[in-house]
Design a protein around this motif. Structure first.
Motif, short mmCIF file in Angstrom:
data_model
loop_
_atom_site.label_atom_id
_atom_site.label_comp_id
_atom_site.label_asym_id
_atom_site.label_seq_id
_atom_site.Cartn_x
_atom_site.Cartn_y
_atom_site.Cartn_z
N GLY A 206 26.38 71.77 40.72
CA GLY A 206 25.57 71.84 40.21
C GLY A 206 25.14 71.46 38.57
O GLY A 206 23.99 71.95 38.36
N LEU A 207 26.27 71.48 38.18
CA LEU A 207 25.66 71.13 36.60
C LEU A 207 24.38 70.03 36.02
O LEU A 207 24.25 69.71 36.96
N PRO A 208 23.96 70.44 35.53
CA PRO A 208 23.30 69.76 34.90
C PRO A 208 24.12 67.98 34.66
O PRO A 208 25.49 68.22 33.82
N PHE A 209 23.30 67.15 34.76
CA PHE A 209 24.25 65.12 34.91
C PHE A 209 24.82 65.25 36.02
O PHE A 209 25.42 64.48 35.77
N GLN A 210 24.87 66.48 36.44
CA GLN A 210 25.98 65.80 37.16
C GLN A 210 25.58 65.37 39.24
O GLN A 210 24.61 65.82 39.01
N THR A 211 26.33 64.54 39.40
CA THR A 211 25.72 63.54 40.65
C THR A 211 27.02 63.69 42.17
O THR A 211 27.82 64.43 41.76
N PHE A 212 26.47 63.73 42.49
CA PHE A 212 27.09 63.06 44.25
C PHE A 212 28.67 62.65 43.88
O PHE A 212 29.63 62.90 45.31
N GLU A 213 28.46 61.43 43.53
CA GLU A 213 29.13 60.36 42.92
C GLU A 213 30.66 61.75 42.28
O GLU A 213 31.49 61.22 42.85
N ASP A 214 29.93 62.73 41.36
CA ASP A 214 31.64 63.42 40.87
C ASP A 214 31.69 64.24 41.61
O ASP A 214 32.50 64.37 41.71
N LEU A 215 31.06 65.21 42.43
CA LEU A 215 31.09 66.16 43.15
C LEU A 215 32.26 65.16 44.26
O LEU A 215 33.02 65.40 44.62
N ALA A 216 32.06 63.98 45.05
CA ALA A 216 33.03 63.10 45.78
C ALA A 216 34.76 62.66 45.10
O ALA A 216 35.11 63.15 45.32
N ASP A 217 33.99 62.36 43.72
CA ASP A 217 35.31 62.37 42.75
C ASP A 217 36.20 63.76 42.50
O ASP A 217 37.59 63.55 42.65
N ASP A 218 34.65 64.60 42.21
CA ASP A 218 35.78 66.10 42.61
C ASP A 218 36.82 66.63 43.72
O ASP A 218 37.69 67.18 43.24
N ILE A 219 36.70 66.08 44.74
CA ILE A 219 37.13 66.30 46.21
C ILE A 219 38.37 65.25 45.54
O ILE A 219 39.32 66.18 46.39
N LEU A 220 38.25 64.01 46.11
CA LEU A 220 39.81 63.19 45.82
C LEU A 220 40.55 63.25 44.93
O LEU A 220 41.75 63.28 45.07
N PHE A 221 39.92 64.52 43.53
CA PHE A 221 40.56 65.05 42.22
C PHE A 221 41.94 66.12 42.84
O PHE A 221 43.01 65.72 42.61
N MET A 222 41.82 66.47 43.23
CA MET A 222 42.17 67.86 44.45
C MET A 222 42.76 66.99 44.99
O MET A 222 44.06 67.76 45.06
N ARG A 223 42.59 66.42 45.94
CA ARG A 223 43.01 66.24 46.59
C ARG A 223 44.58 65.60 46.25
O ARG A 223 46.07 65.43 46.32
N ASN A 224 44.34 64.37 45.81
CA ASN A 224 45.42 63.43 44.66
C ASN A 224 46.04 64.15 43.86
O ASN A 224 47.17 64.00 43.58
N MET A 225 45.36 65.38 43.08
CA MET A 225 46.72 66.40 42.54
C MET A 225 47.42 67.46 43.65
O MET A 225 48.39 67.72 43.03
N ASP A 226 47.02 67.09 45.00
CA ASP A 226 48.17 67.96 45.46
C ASP A 226 48.05 69.50 45.56
O ASP A 226 48.77 70.22 45.29
N LEU A 250 17.95 71.38 36.54
CA LEU A 250 18.86 71.33 37.86
C LEU A 250 19.14 71.39 39.35
O LEU A 250 17.53 71.51 39.50
N PHE A 251 20.01 71.64 39.95
CA PHE A 251 19.46 72.03 41.37
C PHE A 251 18.34 72.86 41.43
O PHE A 251 18.57 74.24 40.28
N SER A 252 18.33 73.28 43.02
CA SER A 252 17.52 74.69 42.67
C SER A 252 18.98 75.61 43.58
O SER A 252 19.54 75.25 43.82
N ARG A 253 18.91 77.19 42.47
CA ARG A 253 20.41 77.68 43.17
C ARG A 253 20.37 77.82 44.96
O ARG A 253 21.81 77.99 45.20
N LYS A 254 19.70 77.81 45.01
CA LYS A 254 20.08 77.45 46.89
C LYS A 254 20.34 76.25 47.37
O LYS A 254 21.60 76.36 48.57
N GLU A 255 20.09 74.98 46.50
CA GLU A 255 20.85 73.62 46.80
C GLU A 255 22.22 73.92 46.21
O GLU A 255 23.05 73.46 46.83
N ARG A 256 22.22 74.90 45.23
CA ARG A 256 23.63 74.86 44.76
C ARG A 256 24.42 75.03 45.08
O ARG A 256 26.22 75.18 45.61
N PHE A 257 24.05 76.80 46.36
CA PHE A 257 24.70 76.97 47.49
C PHE A 257 24.86 75.90 48.28
O PHE A 257 26.17 76.48 48.60
#
Length: 359
Positions: A206-226, A250-257
């Motif tokens: 839920g960072l400023p400037f962060q997109t759903f695409e960024d978050l999906a890449d974060d998931i893939l990064f952690m998987r690829n980093m094993d 920002l998204f609301s805090r509830k949305e970030r949660f």
């Protein structure tokens, strides 16, 4: 829509667009996602929750990360470093109360005296008679030699959060200088894995400037980093940081949660046997936030065992929970809260990553 979700959840590997789909689920679809992630957790991890007693060793930091309340240039912070007796007393409390492991966390510091003192503390903790706790370190970027020294002293897990896997976004939330280099962060993670640590990372959600695409890449990064373990939580703003001026984005805090719960659920489905922390930041938004994370895939809780006199000075974000709660009070309600979530505490167990054990 349900048909699309069912097809995705039957897969062992998700594509980026499928992760984005899952991040945007609401209502009944979200319930199905959470049901699947809990099912995976119960099959591969079980209902055991492992405790990591959190020791916030020092808030002295060499970094100026634009989101962090203890950044070097925040002159309003009262700086401290716990003395060795305070650290050892906290470690002994953890042992006596059945916390299988401790986490030593600190602002980033690479001075010779800091490195030497951490080495000494690890050795002293490992020399405590009877039940020696597992030791996780979260002390930022260090040289390969330092990581190796601490590993040889007895630390065996290390958490180094990447915060975002997008180099462009990384540059927007850090100063543009050699001390805040995305490549160095990645190299440090690689060194940890090479040395033999159970290596963990994580991101802010839920960072400023962060997109759903960024978050999906974060998931893939952690998987690829094993990775072997993950600690990720909602971004919580701090009024004494440069990034605070972008709070209107920002998204609301509830949305970030809610996004954080979905990130935990998706990661559990993809990386079935890693350790996933239910971070304390969740409790800043929802009083039972940590318990809710356990219900969607997390299996690690980090009760704060830092002496009360230091809690308010280790102020990474606003509304930090448990800053006025004595360690004994925390322990008294911990068992009941975790049982309420349908889990049980694995007292006295290190709780090493099952994923790491397969390496």
């Amino acid at each position: 829509m349900k048909s699309t979700l069912d097809k995705i959840l039957q897969k062992d590997v998700f594509e980026k667009d499928e992760i984005i789909y899952l991040l945007k689920t609401e209502g009944e679809e979200r319930k199905l996602l959470f049901h699947k992630s809990l099912e995976i957790k119960q099959e591969f991890i079980g209902n055991k929750v492992h405790l990591r007693g959190l020791i916030e060793y020092s808030n002295i930091c060499s970094k100026n990360c634009l989101y962090c309340g203890i950044r070097k240039e925040n002159s309003r912070v009262g700086r401290y470093t716990m003395n060795n007796k305070e650290v050892l007393d906290a470690a002994k409390f953890a042992i006596e109360n059945g916390y299988g492991s401790i986490v030593i966390q600190s602002g980033e510091n690479s001075s010779p005296s800091f490195v030497q003192n951490i080495s000494g503390l690890i050795k002293e903790i490992k020399a405590i008679p009877d039940n020696k706790p597992g030791i996780t370190l979260s002390l930022g970027e260090q040289s390969e030699e330092t990581y190796r020294e601490w590993f040889n002293c007895g630390a065996h897990r290390y958490l180094l959060r990447i915060e975002t896997s997008n180099p462009e976004l990384y540059s927007r939330i850090h100063p543009n200088d050699a001390n805040h280099d995305f490549g160095k962060r990645l190299a440090a993670l690689e060194n940890l894995k090479k040395i033999g640590y159970q290596a963990g990372t994580g991101v802010m959600i839920g960072l400023p400037f962060q997109t759903f695409e960024d978050l999906a890449d974060d998931i893939l990064f952690m998987r690829n980093m094993d990775i072997d373990m993950c600690g990720m939580g909602p971004y919580l703003e701090h009024s004494e940081t440069p990034l605070f001026r972008f709070s209107h984005l920002l998204f609301s805090r509830k949305e970030r949660f809610d996004l954080t719960l979905k990130m935990i659920a998706i990661l559990r489905i993809l990386m079935k046997d890693i350790n996933i922390a239910s971070t304390n930041a969740l409790q800043s938004i929802d009083k039972i936030g940590r318990e809710k994370a356990l219900k969607v895939g997390a299996n690690i809780i980090m009760p704060n065992i830092t002496p009360l006199c230091y809690r308010k000075q280790y102020f990474l974000y606003q509304d930090k929970p448990c800053v006025d709660e004595e360690v004994e009070e925390c322990k008294a309600c911990l068992d009941a809260r975790i049982r309420f979530s349908g889990n049980e505490i694995a007292y006295g167990e290190w709780g090493d990553s099952k994923h790491f054990a397969k390496h």
